[in-house]
Design a protein around this motif. Structure first.
Motif, PDB file in Angstrom:
ATOM      1  N   LEU A  33      39.117  -6.587  -2.268  1.00 56.52           N
ATOM      2  CA  LEU A  33      39.410  -7.963  -1.873  1.00 56.52           C
ATOM      3  C   LEU A  33      39.763  -8.853  -3.064  1.00 56.52           C
ATOM      4  O   LEU A  33      39.979 -10.052  -2.899  1.00 56.52           O
ATOM      5  CB  LEU A  33      38.211  -8.554  -1.123  1.00 56.52           C
ATOM      6  CG  LEU A  33      37.932  -7.901   0.235  1.00 56.52           C
ATOM      7  CD1 LEU A  33      36.613  -8.409   0.801  1.00 56.52           C
ATOM      8  CD2 LEU A  33      39.071  -8.152   1.201  1.00 56.52           C
ATOM      9  N   CYS A  34      39.795  -8.269  -4.256  1.00 53.02           N
ATOM     10  CA  CYS A  34      40.093  -8.984  -5.505  1.00 53.02           C
ATOM     11  C   CYS A  34      39.064 -10.073  -5.805  1.00 53.02           C
ATOM     12  O   CYS A  34      39.395 -11.115  -6.368  1.00 53.02           O
ATOM     13  CB  CYS A  34      41.512  -9.554  -5.500  1.00 53.02           C
ATOM     14  SG  CYS A  34      42.755  -8.270  -5.586  1.00 53.02           S
ATOM     15  N   GLN A  60      41.781  -7.336 -14.831  1.00 50.39           N
ATOM     16  CA  GLN A  60      42.876  -7.072 -13.914  1.00 50.39           C
ATOM     17  C   GLN A  60      42.371  -6.659 -12.536  1.00 50.39           C
ATOM     18  O   GLN A  60      41.282  -6.106 -12.405  1.00 50.39           O
ATOM     19  CB  GLN A  60      43.740  -5.953 -14.486  1.00 50.39           C
ATOM     20  CG  GLN A  60      44.258  -6.298 -15.868  1.00 50.39           C
ATOM     21  CD  GLN A  60      44.943  -5.136 -16.528  1.00 50.39           C
ATOM     22  OE1 GLN A  60      45.649  -4.383 -15.882  1.00 50.39           O
ATOM     23  NE2 GLN A  60      44.748  -4.984 -17.821  1.00 50.39           N
ATOM     24  N   ALA A  61      43.201  -6.896 -11.558  1.00 50.75           N
ATOM     25  CA  ALA A  61      42.891  -6.453 -10.194  1.00 50.75           C
ATOM     26  C   ALA A  61      43.103  -4.948 -10.098  1.00 50.75           C
ATOM     27  O   ALA A  61      43.894  -4.370 -10.849  1.00 50.75           O
ATOM     28  CB  ALA A  61      43.804  -7.165  -9.199  1.00 50.75           C
ATOM     29  N   VAL A  69      47.672  -8.227  -4.293  1.00 54.26           N
ATOM     30  CA  VAL A  69      47.760  -8.837  -5.623  1.00 54.26           C
ATOM     31  C   VAL A  69      48.358  -7.815  -6.585  1.00 54.26           C
ATOM     32  O   VAL A  69      47.932  -6.665  -6.618  1.00 54.26           O
ATOM     33  CB  VAL A  69      46.361  -9.293  -6.109  1.00 54.26           C
ATOM     34  CG1 VAL A  69      46.409  -9.750  -7.558  1.00 54.26           C
ATOM     35  CG2 VAL A  69      45.829 -10.396  -5.214  1.00 54.26           C
ATOM     36  N   GLU A  70      49.365  -8.245  -7.345  1.00 52.96           N
ATOM     37  CA  GLU A  70      49.974  -7.342  -8.316  1.00 52.96           C
ATOM     38  C   GLU A  70      48.979  -7.029  -9.418  1.00 52.96           C
ATOM     39  O   GLU A  70      48.222  -7.888  -9.853  1.00 52.96           O
ATOM     40  CB  GLU A  70      51.228  -7.967  -8.916  1.00 52.96           C
ATOM     41  CG  GLU A  70      52.401  -7.929  -7.969  1.00 52.96           C
ATOM     42  CD  GLU A  70      53.697  -8.286  -8.679  1.00 52.96           C
ATOM     43  OE1 GLU A  70      53.900  -7.849  -9.836  1.00 52.96           O
ATOM     44  OE2 GLU A  70      54.480  -8.989  -8.060  1.00 52.96           O
ATOM     45  N   ALA A 110      39.290 -14.616  -9.272  1.00 54.07           N
ATOM     46  CA  ALA A 110      38.973 -14.017  -7.980  1.00 54.07           C
ATOM     47  C   ALA A 110      39.836 -14.644  -6.897  1.00 54.07           C
ATOM     48  O   ALA A 110      40.147 -15.838  -6.944  1.00 54.07           O
ATOM     49  CB  ALA A 110      37.492 -14.234  -7.659  1.00 54.07           C
ATOM     50  N   GLN A 111      40.217 -13.831  -5.941  1.00 59.02           N
ATOM     51  CA  GLN A 111      41.033 -14.311  -4.828  1.00 59.02           C
ATOM     52  C   GLN A 111      40.123 -14.889  -3.739  1.00 59.02           C
ATOM     53  O   GLN A 111      39.041 -14.368  -3.509  1.00 59.02           O
ATOM     54  CB  GLN A 111      41.883 -13.174  -4.269  1.00 59.02           C
ATOM     55  CG  GLN A 111      42.833 -12.571  -5.271  1.00 59.02           C
ATOM     56  CD  GLN A 111      43.834 -13.566  -5.804  1.00 59.02           C
ATOM     57  OE1 GLN A 111      44.519 -14.240  -5.065  1.00 59.02           O
ATOM     58  NE2 GLN A 111      43.899 -13.687  -7.119  1.00 59.02           N
TER      59      GLN A 111
END
Length: 112
Positions: A33-34, A60-61, A69-70, A110-111
């Protein structure tokens, strides 16, 4: 004590010492879920002595995140820098003990 599975791990030599490192193939729930950054694990490659595993939180994700997310791949240069930083902070890959954690996630957002 945690040992890296040889399958899927990669070798790397830093300052004359051989290590193995590995990124978890599937993200954890939080990484998917980032909400948390991708981590990778490092240990000394000598099979005769079990030591402390290094766990590095990258900035990094995880590339297999579920929200699109890239993500940049973790390159050997990142791993070398992480190993050297952990050694500076006292990580001894030959001494048994709990995993040594290194947070290199500065800049990770964080997303929602």
């Amino acid at each position: 004590m945690m040992a890296l599975n040889k399958k899927g791990s990669r070798g790397i030599t830093v300052d004359g010492i051989e290590y193995r490192w590995r990124i978890r193939r599937k993200p954890s729930y939080m990484q998917g879920l980032c909400w948390t950054p991708m981590t990778y694990a490092v240990e000394a490659a000598n099979g005769s002595r079990s030591g402390t595993t290094l766990i590095v939180a990258s900035g990094q994700a995880h590339p297999s995140n579920w929200v699109g997310v890239e993500a940049e791949p973790i390159r050997p240069a990142h791993v070398v820098a992480g190993i050297r930083k952990a050694r500076e902070q006292g990580w001894d890959p030959t001494r048994a003990g709990s995993p040594f954690r290194l947070d290199r996630s500065a800049g990770f957002t964080a997303q929602p």
